[in-house]
Structures are given as C-alpha cells and as structure tokens.
Enzyme design. Structure first.
Site, short mmCIF file in Angstrom:
data_model
loop_
_atom_site.label_atom_id
_atom_site.label_comp_id
_atom_site.label_asym_id
_atom_site.label_seq_id
_atom_site.Cartn_x
_atom_site.Cartn_y
_atom_site.Cartn_z
N ASP A 53 1.71 7.26 18.96
CA ASP A 53 2.63 6.98 17.85
C ASP A 53 3.19 8.32 17.38
OD1 ASP A 53 3.97 6.26 15.62
OD2 ASP A 53 2.32 5.14 14.70
N TRP A 198 21.82 35.15 38.68
CA TRP A 198 23.01 35.45 37.88
C TRP A 198 23.83 36.53 38.58
CZ3 TRP A 198 24.19 40.27 35.85
CH2 TRP A 198 23.19 41.24 35.97
N ASP A 368 42.79 40.56 57.80
CA ASP A 368 42.58 40.07 56.44
C ASP A 368 43.92 39.97 55.71
OD1 ASP A 368 41.38 40.16 53.53
OD2 ASP A 368 39.63 39.95 54.83
N ASP A 369 43.88 39.94 54.42
CA ASP A 369 45.04 39.77 53.52
C ASP A 369 46.22 40.68 53.91
OD1 ASP A 369 46.57 39.14 51.38
OD2 ASP A 369 45.10 39.69 49.86
N ARG A 445 44.45 38.38 38.84
CA ARG A 445 44.92 39.08 40.06
C ARG A 445 46.38 38.69 40.35
NH1 ARG A 445 43.27 39.22 46.45
NH2 ARG A 445 43.06 41.45 46.59
N LYS A 478 39.24 32.94 57.62
CA LYS A 478 38.52 33.27 56.38
C LYS A 478 39.25 32.59 55.23
CE LYS A 478 37.26 37.43 53.68
NZ LYS A 478 37.30 38.89 53.74
N TRP A 479 38.56 31.71 54.53
CA TRP A 479 39.16 30.94 53.43
C TRP A 479 38.75 31.59 52.12
CZ3 TRP A 479 41.29 25.62 53.74
CH2 TRP A 479 41.59 25.09 52.47
N ASP A 480 39.67 32.29 51.50
CA ASP A 480 39.36 33.07 50.30
C ASP A 480 39.84 32.35 49.04
OD1 ASP A 480 38.52 35.21 48.79
OD2 ASP A 480 39.74 36.72 49.82
N CYS A 528 34.84 32.31 51.25
CA CYS A 528 34.89 33.56 50.50
C CYS A 528 35.51 33.25 49.15
CB CYS A 528 35.76 34.57 51.26
SG CYS A 528 35.97 36.15 50.42
N ASP A 550 31.84 41.28 47.71
CA ASP A 550 32.80 42.36 47.97
C ASP A 550 32.13 43.72 47.84
OD1 ASP A 550 35.02 40.98 48.68
OD2 ASP A 550 35.95 40.98 46.69
C1 DGJ Z 1 38.54 39.18 48.45
C2 DGJ Z 1 37.64 39.18 49.64
O1 DGJ Z 1 36.31 39.07 49.24
C3 DGJ Z 1 37.89 40.44 50.45
O2 DGJ Z 1 37.00 40.49 51.52
C4 DGJ Z 1 39.30 40.43 50.91
O3 DGJ Z 1 39.51 39.36 51.79
C5 DGJ Z 1 40.25 40.34 49.73
N1 DGJ Z 1 39.92 39.23 48.88
C6 DGJ Z 1 41.68 40.21 50.19
O4 DGJ Z 1 42.53 39.98 49.16
#
Ligand code: DGJ
Length: 731
Positions: A53, A198, A368-369, A445, A478-480, A528, A550
């Site tokens: 209770d 974290w 890359d980019d 960005r 690579k898919w960012d 990514c 990164d």
């Molecule tokens: C963030 C990624 O983590 C990097 O490795 C690189 O691909 C940049 N973006 C490119 O803008």
C-alpha cells in the site's frame, strides 16, 4: 524453443543462448515485466514483485479496493502515460477529443518461426543457424480505440532480443502519437551504472560511466540525425561490472534520427530504461486502420562483463544487420582525396595522386567533395550533381578509366540530402529545402537540408546520383551529411501532420538508400556525417562502414574508436592514416602508429602520396601488406579492449583473437614514455589456458600470457606502437 508460453501462469519466457527475458499477464490483464538476466530454468519470476500500500501511488479502477496494486510501482512491460504511473512512460497518445490518459490490457499473442521485419525500417534479419523466433503480444487501450502490438525477435544463437512496437488505430477518429519508445525494461532490484557515449564534431562516442541516481538521466538527439553528441547505444550494468565480469545489458537503437534514451530510478529504487524516437519533434497522426511502426531496438545481456556484451553486438551487426556484397567480402584499402587536396584539384593532380597510390598498393581511389557543380569551396554547388568538367579538365569516365588502368577501383563522394543556396537546384526549387514559414532558415556550413520526406525531392536526387553512377565505373560511394537539421517543416504536409516531418525524413532517407542498394548491389557504401555524426545501427543496415570521425589524429582516435567498439564491430569503423602534423591537432605521431590505429577499422589513407618521403613510401607498402596479412583476424576475430585510453594508461592496448583462440594480434600504443621505468605488462585475453603460444619464437602457456601477462618492449619515442603476433604452437 526460444519462446515459451506457460499457459497456467500466463508467463512468456524468451531465451537466448545465455540470457532470459520474462513477462507475465496478471489477473487484471496488465503485462508485467518479471525478469531479464542470466538464463535459468523457466520459472514464474513474479514472486520477486512487491505488492504494498504505497502512499500517493494510486490504484487502477478495475482492481477494486485492492490498495496494494499500483501501476506507479509495478514493473511493467509497456507503461503508458496517464495510467497512474508517474515514471517516464513508453507511450503517450492523444485521442481525437483531446484526452490523453489510457491504460493497456492484454488481448492476445502469437508466436512464429523466424524473425519479423519492419516496413521501411532497418531490422536485424535471421540467417541459417540463428534460430530466430518472433513473439507478438497485442494490448488494447481502455477505450478500445487502438492496439499496441509488441514485437520481440528472439535471436537465440546471436544471444540477442530485438524489439519494436506497432500502434494500430482501430477507431473511426484520428489518434495522435505523442511519444513512443521501442524498448522499456523495468529492473526492480539492484543498483546500476549507466554507460553512454557523448561527443561533438571531431570527438565522437566518448565513453562515460555514471551511477544511476534518483530521477531521470537522459541522452538523446533533436538534430534530425543520431548525432555526434550522443550515440543511440547505452549500457546498464551492475555497479561492480568490469570488462570481464558482472551483469551487463546493452540497448542499441536501429535508427538514425532523433532519439531519447533514459534511465529512471524511482522512489522505490527501481530502475526503468527506455529508448525511442525523441518526442520533441514528433507527433504522428493515425487514421482508422493506420499502423505506426517504431524503429527496432536490440537488447543483449552478458553475465561476463562489457567486452563479452560488445562481442554479441559485433557478431550480430556484422552478420545479421549489415547487408550487401561487402558485408563480409574483403574491403579494398582506399586512398581518400579529402585531407590530401581538399577542394584544390584537377584531373592531373588526382592522377598524380592515383599513380603514387597504386605504387603503394592502394586498391581504391576515392574522389571526395568538390567534383561537381560550381564547387571550389563549401559555399556553393551542393545539389548540382553533374561533373564539373571545367574544373577536372576531363569527364568522370575518363578519370575513372585511367584509375582503373592503374589496377585500382574508383569511388566518389555525395551529399545527397543538402543544398547550397548558391546552386542551380536551389534557384529552381527553393521550396525543396526544409524551412519554417515566416522564419529565415538556419544555415550551417552554408547549406540547407532538402526535404527528404518528399518523394519528388528524393526522386530527383536519386535520378541524378544514378546518372553519375551509370556514367563511369564507380565501385564505392561515400554518403555524407554535414549539418544538423533545423527548421523542421515540410511544405508538402498538412498542418496536423507537421509533427511527422522529422520521422518521415528518416523514412525517406532509408527509402532512398534501399533503392540505391537494390539498384547497385555491388557498390560499397560508406556512411558519413561530418565524420561520425550518424554512426548508428540504422545506417549500418544500408552502409556496412561509416567514417568514424573527421579527427584523424591517431591518438585522439584511440578514444573515439574505443568508445565506438562498445556497440559496433571493427569492420564498420572507417579509419585512415593521414599526414603529420595532424590537420586537426597539429600532433606528430609516428607513421607506424597511425597505421596501427587505422588498422583497428576499415583501414585506408587520407593524404597526398606525392607529399611523402621515399622512406615513408616503403613503410606504407609494408603496412598495406601487413594489413592484408591480418585482414581476417582483424575483421572477423573477437575484439578485446585491454585498457581505457581515457584513464591515462602509459600504454594503451587492444587485441584481436581468432574465434577458436589459436591466434591473436596484440596492439599497443605508448602514450606516456617514461625513462628508467618498469616495462609495461599487458594481460592478454581470449587465449586457451592450456595451450602453448609462440611470440617471436619464444614459447608461453596461454595461462601465463593471460594471467601473468606479456612484457611490452620499452617505448623509445612518444606514441611508439607495437604489434605482437601470437600463434598457437603445434608440434
Ligand atoms: C565531412 C567528411 O567527414 C569529410 O571526410 C569530407 O568528406 C568532408 N565532409 C567533405 O566536405
């Protein structure tokens, strides 16, 4: 049978190789949670429940004048808001008339062979030998407006139980879901520690251990991605648990969007853990017949410490979550152009890099980019997925062909979900970006986020990606995703559905990734998000590897990869060797050590091979051969954490051990070189006690190496590393 239903006592017992999970339908139809832990004889564990209770803890109406029965104190399987349970609850709904309170009662259940799957969502899958079964328990609300179907996937031989929840509206009026957890477990007895991961950009998945205290401790994300800040994976362990001993529970969320995970210690010292979609950006409207499926959560138990718990996830995620040709196939050693040249390149420069890379033994060249649109820095071009031939000085096919002629594969970077305002795409379709009416969108960005909840937007981007992939021989993508989502409002959804935008975005992302993997089954996808901002089990269903961070500084990476290893296999963690002084920290680390650390991941290079010395080129050639030699042991072996790098040990160590214990690779990095000190003694793990092992031609019993340890050579320079190969001696 992994799922046992005891009809007499209405008890469900779920068993895996080493764990047991139990629920009971009581005489009022309430589904109680009665046990989770070490496997034992199936027995009704409800004897452990205290009925008392309790002041200010009310009693449901249907228990009559029984003041000993309170939902505020009982261990429940799926507690709901407004039922008189004042703890954190798993489900909150609102009926069409605005009311929110309800109670759930058992209706029926079903047990079937195999593991369930979820529409449009990632889920673990069974395979021969997994011995998977599904249990679905259906509960209904007091008004009989909706059903809650609780899904359990008991993957016996993986030692893992998955969970999901489906809410089905049976009534004529709309029903609003305001909060839904995929997993909830009540621990009635014991004191626990909560282990979370974290971070921030450049410092992901930092390990943290705290005692569970009275009240609620929560982690989560409202950034539209699982985030750098908190990972959707946590452990609950006994206070005494260590890497090798004690009760440990893991909770992993197969979801890449907003999440909330909490541990709640209540007034009776019971601990409740929950994990689900974060309620802040979530309100889902269900019409008659509509079903909402909550993302899957995977729970595991180890009675032998945290390392054994991690190994459960490593095996399950490598073999029964990741998919595609590269799930287990040998991944190519890559060179990524980013830190080597950033945006500053043309085909000639890239080919110079590629030629040198090929001589080193590199197998895949990743551009890359910066190869598309008007993209010479990050302020413009994003969204315009056509090759910038002016900048390159040739087409993509030409470049790819030349790279293939060197004997290497070719890969390319995309950021499909984002757009720069300075782009043709944005100028044509400004309404395709997520924006809240009347408020200028938050930039990050210099980019905005495309509304991936919209099919038309996804179709356009998908078409553009396919055009590029079909235009040349491309083996890797690579898919960012380089920002957090804000301005969550979809121009295509009606006002009452706006609360669905964030979740629909993730469903849209999954839909597109599913289509991509179906159309290009041999494409190696690397996830990514500005490094590891979306390193979660949901993404691993589509991308078998994810760029870990990164931050490529090998010493920083020790903590990042250490934290990552708690919930994710080595084969999923993107790790590269970069130039020194390091771009992020300025630190100098020996090339050997940079490779040793990157080898505890997918392994590759991220530098301009034209800028390395002749001596370093020879070292790299040797490293590549060595990684190839140890590939199976590293990727398929059992991974052991030997020290915690954040505890400031002088030497940090980890180890890969062949599953049968016949071979091991001990990896050590000296963090603090001290003159005139005793040698570091590292105790190995996972060997066979009674077998003899060889190290550099010297024989040691397994028991000596594990209980006595192995003396590590004196480090002579800061951050020196050692790789010690251990093999079973056979006469
Ligand atoms: C963030 C990624 O983590 C990097 O490795 C690189 O691909 C940049 N973006 C490119 O803008």
């Amino acid at each position: 049978m992994a799922i046992i239903f005891d009809q007499v006592n209405s008890v469900f017992t779920l068993q895996t190789s080493h764990s047991m999970y139990q629920m009971k339908v009581d005489e009022h139809g309430v589904l109680l949670h009665t046990y989770y832990g070490r496997k034992g004889i199936p027995f009704d564990y409800s004897y452990l429940i205290t009925y008392a209770d309790h002041g200010f803890s009310g009693n449901p109406y249907d228990v009559g004048d029984n003041r000993l029965y309170s939902l505020d104190a009982l261990p429940q399987e799926y507690p709901v808001y407004g039922s008189g349970d004042y703890r954190s609850t798993a489900l909150k709904v609102q009926y069409a008339d605005g009311a929110g309170g309800c109670e759930l009662r058992y209706v029926r259940h079903e047990i079937r062979e195999g593991k369930y799957s979820l529409p449009g969502l990632p889920a673990l899958y069974d395979s021969p030998g997994t011995a998977a079964h599904t249990l679905v328990i259906t509960l209904e609300d007091s008004r009989k407006v909706f059903y809650v179907h609780l899904y359990y996937g008991v993957m016996e031989n993986l030692d893992l139980i998955t969970r999901s929840v489906c809410v089905e509206n049976r009534g004529g009026d709309p029903l609003y879901l305001e909060q839904i957890s995929s997993v909830c477990v009540d621990f009635q007895h014991g004191d626990y520690d909560l282990h979370t991961f974290w971070g921030r950009h450049l410092k992901e998945r930092t390990y943290q251990r705290t005692p569970v205290t009275y009240g609620t401790q929560a982690i989560g994300s409202t950034r539209g991605a699982s985030s750098h800040q908190h990972n959707p994976f946590f452990l609950l362990t006994s206070r005494q648990a260590s890497e090798d001993t004690g009760d440990c529970y893991g909770f992993s969320f197969l979801y890449s969007g907003d999440f909330l995970a909490a541990a709640h210690k209540d007034q009776y010292s019971q601990t409740r853990v929950l994990m689900g979609i974060h309620p802040d950006n979530f309100r889902y409207c269900l019409y008659k017949g509509d079903c909402f499926y909550a993302p899957e959560a995977a729970m595991a138990y180890s009675g032998q410490g945290m390392n054994a718990l991690s190994q459960i996830y490593h095996k399950a995620y490598r073999h029964n979550l990741c998919r595609g040709a590269y799930k287990t196939a040998r991944r190519p050693i890559l060179l990524n152009s980013w830190e080597g040249v950033y945006f500053d390149f043309n085909a000639e420069k890239l080919m110079n890099m590629a030629r040198k890379a090929a001589q080193l033994g590199i197998e895949l060249f990743v551009l890359d980019d910066g190869w598309f649109g008007k993209r010479s820095q990050d302020i413009s071009g994003l969204g315009d997925w056509y090759v910038n031939e002016n900048k390159l000085g040739c087409g993509l096919k030409e470049l790819s062909d030349e790279i293939h002629a060197l004997g290497m594969q070719f890969g390319i970077w995309f950021e499909p979900e984002c757009v720069n305002e300075d782009s043709d795409l944005y100028r044509e379709h400004p309404d395709w970006a997520l924006k809240v009416p009347g408020k200028a969108p938050t930039r990050s960005r210099y980019q905005l986020v495309l509304d991936f909840s919209r099919e038309d937007v996804r179709e356009h981007i998908f078409g553009k990606i396919c055009q590029v992939l079909d235009s040349a021989q491309i083996e890797y993508l690579k898919w960012d995703f380089n920002r957090s989502i804000s301005d969550i409002y979809s121009a295509k959804l009606p006002p009452k559905r706006q609360g669905e935008t964030a979740h629909r975005y993730i469903l849209g992302l999954y839909d597109m990734l599913e289509k991509l993997t179906a159309r290009y089954p041999n494409l190696l996808l690397e996830g990514c998000s500005g490094g590891g901002g979306r390193f979660d089990a949901g993404m691993l269903y589509y991308t078998p590897q994810i760029w870990c961070s990164d931050d490529t500084d090998a010493i920083e990476r020790l903590s990042i990869q250490y934290g990552t290893s708690f919930g994710y296999p080595i084969s999923t963690a993107g790790a590269h060797v970069s130039h020194c002084p390091n771009e992020q920290t300025g630190r100098m680390v020996p090339l050997e050590t940079r490779a040793a650390v990157a080898m505890a991941g997918t392994f590759g290079y991220e530098l301009d091979p034209g800028k390395i010395t002749k001596t370093d080129r020879l070292v790299i050639q040797k490293q590549i051969k060595e990684f190839q030699k140890y590939y199976d042991l590293i990727q398929d072996g059992l991974y052991y954490r030997l020290t915690n790098p954040d505890d400031y040990p002088s030497y940090h160590g980890w180890e890969f051990v062949k599953e049968d214990g016949s071979e091991a690779l001990l990896c050590i990095v000296a963090l603090h070189v001290q003159p005139n000190a005793s040698r570091c003694c590292m105790k190995l793990k996972g060997l066979k006690e009674d077998k003899i092992y060889l190290i550099d031609g010297v024989k040691y019993p397994g028991s000596a190496l594990m209980h006595g340890g192995y003396l590590i050579p004196h480090a002579k320079v800061e951050y020196e590393s050692f790789r010690i190969h251990v093999t079973e001696w056979v006469e």
